[in-house]
Design a protein around this motif. Sequence first.
Motif, short mmCIF file in Angstrom:
data_model
loop_
_atom_site.label_atom_id
_atom_site.label_comp_id
_atom_site.label_asym_id
_atom_site.label_seq_id
_atom_site.Cartn_x
_atom_site.Cartn_y
_atom_site.Cartn_z
N ARG A 129 0.86 -1.19 0.00
CA ARG A 129 0.00 0.00 0.00
C ARG A 129 0.89 1.23 0.00
NH1 ARG A 129 -2.74 1.20 4.27
NH2 ARG A 129 -1.50 0.02 5.75
N SER A 130 0.33 2.37 -0.35
CA SER A 130 1.14 3.58 -0.50
C SER A 130 1.80 4.04 0.81
CB SER A 130 0.31 4.73 -1.09
OG SER A 130 -0.76 5.05 -0.24
N GLY A 131 1.11 3.98 1.92
CA GLY A 131 1.69 4.44 3.19
C GLY A 131 2.93 3.66 3.61
N PRO A 132 2.83 2.32 3.74
CA PRO A 132 4.01 1.54 4.10
C PRO A 132 5.13 1.62 3.07
CG PRO A 132 2.02 0.27 4.50
CD PRO A 132 1.60 1.51 3.77
N THR A 133 4.75 1.66 1.79
CA THR A 133 5.77 1.77 0.73
C THR A 133 6.52 3.08 0.86
OG1 THR A 133 4.48 0.38 -0.76
CG2 THR A 133 6.12 1.81 -1.77
N HIS A 134 5.80 4.16 1.07
CA HIS A 134 6.40 5.48 1.23
C HIS A 134 7.34 5.52 2.44
CE1 HIS A 134 6.45 9.87 0.70
NE2 HIS A 134 6.41 9.94 2.02
N ALA A 135 6.89 4.97 3.55
CA ALA A 135 7.72 4.94 4.76
C ALA A 135 8.98 4.12 4.54
CB ALA A 135 6.91 4.37 5.94
N LEU A 136 8.86 2.97 3.87
CA LEU A 136 10.02 2.13 3.60
C LEU A 136 11.03 2.85 2.72
CD1 LEU A 136 11.57 -0.57 3.63
CD2 LEU A 136 10.24 -1.22 1.61
N ILE A 137 10.58 3.51 1.67
CA ILE A 137 11.50 4.22 0.79
C ILE A 137 12.24 5.31 1.56
CG2 ILE A 137 11.69 5.71 -1.25
CD1 ILE A 137 11.13 2.68 -1.83
N HIS A 138 11.54 6.06 2.40
CA HIS A 138 12.21 7.10 3.19
C HIS A 138 13.21 6.51 4.18
CE1 HIS A 138 10.66 11.01 2.06
NE2 HIS A 138 9.53 10.40 1.76
N ALA A 139 12.85 5.42 4.84
CA ALA A 139 13.80 4.76 5.75
C ALA A 139 15.01 4.25 4.98
CB ALA A 139 13.11 3.61 6.50
N GLY A 140 14.77 3.71 3.80
CA GLY A 140 15.86 3.22 2.96
C GLY A 140 16.80 4.32 2.52
N LEU A 141 16.25 5.46 2.13
CA LEU A 141 17.09 6.58 1.71
C LEU A 141 17.91 7.12 2.88
CD1 LEU A 141 14.64 8.42 -0.71
CD2 LEU A 141 16.65 7.02 -1.31
N GLU A 142 17.32 7.12 4.07
CA GLU A 142 18.05 7.55 5.27
C GLU A 142 19.21 6.58 5.55
OE1 GLU A 142 17.12 8.28 10.00
OE2 GLU A 142 15.46 8.41 8.58
N ALA A 143 18.95 5.28 5.44
CA ALA A 143 20.01 4.29 5.65
C ALA A 143 21.09 4.43 4.58
CB ALA A 143 19.43 2.88 5.64
N LEU A 144 20.67 4.65 3.35
CA LEU A 144 21.61 4.78 2.24
C LEU A 144 22.56 5.95 2.44
CD1 LEU A 144 22.46 3.67 -0.53
CD2 LEU A 144 20.74 5.19 -1.56
N SER A 145 22.08 7.03 3.05
CA SER A 145 22.95 8.19 3.28
C SER A 145 24.11 7.87 4.22
CB SER A 145 22.14 9.38 3.82
OG SER A 145 21.71 9.14 5.14
N GLY A 146 23.94 6.89 5.10
CA GLY A 146 25.04 6.46 5.96
C GLY A 146 25.99 5.49 5.26
N LEU A 147 25.50 4.84 4.23
CA LEU A 147 26.30 3.83 3.53
C LEU A 147 27.20 4.41 2.46
CD1 LEU A 147 23.74 0.98 2.84
CD2 LEU A 147 25.67 0.91 4.40
N VAL A 148 26.68 5.37 1.74
CA VAL A 148 27.37 5.87 0.56
C VAL A 148 28.27 7.04 0.94
CG1 VAL A 148 27.06 6.86 -1.74
CG2 VAL A 148 25.49 5.10 -0.92
N PRO A 149 29.56 6.89 0.73
CA PRO A 149 30.48 7.97 1.07
C PRO A 149 30.17 9.23 0.26
CG PRO A 149 31.67 6.00 0.32
CD PRO A 149 30.21 5.75 0.13
N ASN A 150 30.22 10.36 0.91
CA ASN A 150 29.95 11.64 0.26
C ASN A 150 31.26 12.23 -0.25
OD1 ASN A 150 28.59 13.82 -0.71
ND2 ASN A 150 28.36 14.81 1.28
N VAL A 151 31.92 11.49 -1.11
CA VAL A 151 33.19 11.92 -1.69
C VAL A 151 33.16 11.60 -3.18
CG1 VAL A 151 34.53 11.59 0.42
CG2 VAL A 151 34.29 9.69 -1.17
N PRO A 152 33.95 12.34 -3.96
CA PRO A 152 34.00 12.01 -5.39
C PRO A 152 34.57 10.62 -5.60
CG PRO A 152 35.18 14.07 -4.90
CD PRO A 152 34.79 13.45 -3.59
N GLY A 153 34.19 10.02 -6.67
CA GLY A 153 34.68 8.68 -6.97
C GLY A 153 33.56 7.68 -6.90
#
Length: 140
Positions: free
Chosen positions: A73-97
């Motif tokens: 459903r849209s609500g849980p899907t939306h929440a999951l995507i936001h949680a995933g993007l938050e987790a991804l920001s900790g995983l992906v180095p913010n440096v060139p390359g």
Amino acid sequence: MQLELSANRIGKVAMILAMSSEEEEARLKAQIASNGGYKFSVTWVSGRKTDINKTFPRSILNAALKNGTIEDRSGPTHALIHAGLEALSGLVPNVPGDSSLKVKVVILADAHWVVVAAYGESAFLPETNHERVGLGVMHL
């Protein structure tokens, strides 16, 4: 080493499972399943940083829907995507390359929250391999 799994915080439970070894994972999954209040998925994501940035949301959504961790459903899907993007920001180095990543991803949900926890390795070169972690928590 014996880990104690205290199910008092959903983010903590997800991160412990994400950081577990193969030997620990089965026991932890059984403990989490016996709790009755959690649904979960465990998957692996690997590749170049630019590719993972594009595919991570779809990968976690597919894993969560396939395993019934969230409702389609849209609500849980939306929440999951936001949680995933938050987790991804900790995983992906913010440096060139374009570093390589290999991470174990846990999606854990209860009646009120969805969590994406990820733990793994990142490197530009094999000699620079190091640990990475990401955690995202969203209200359903």
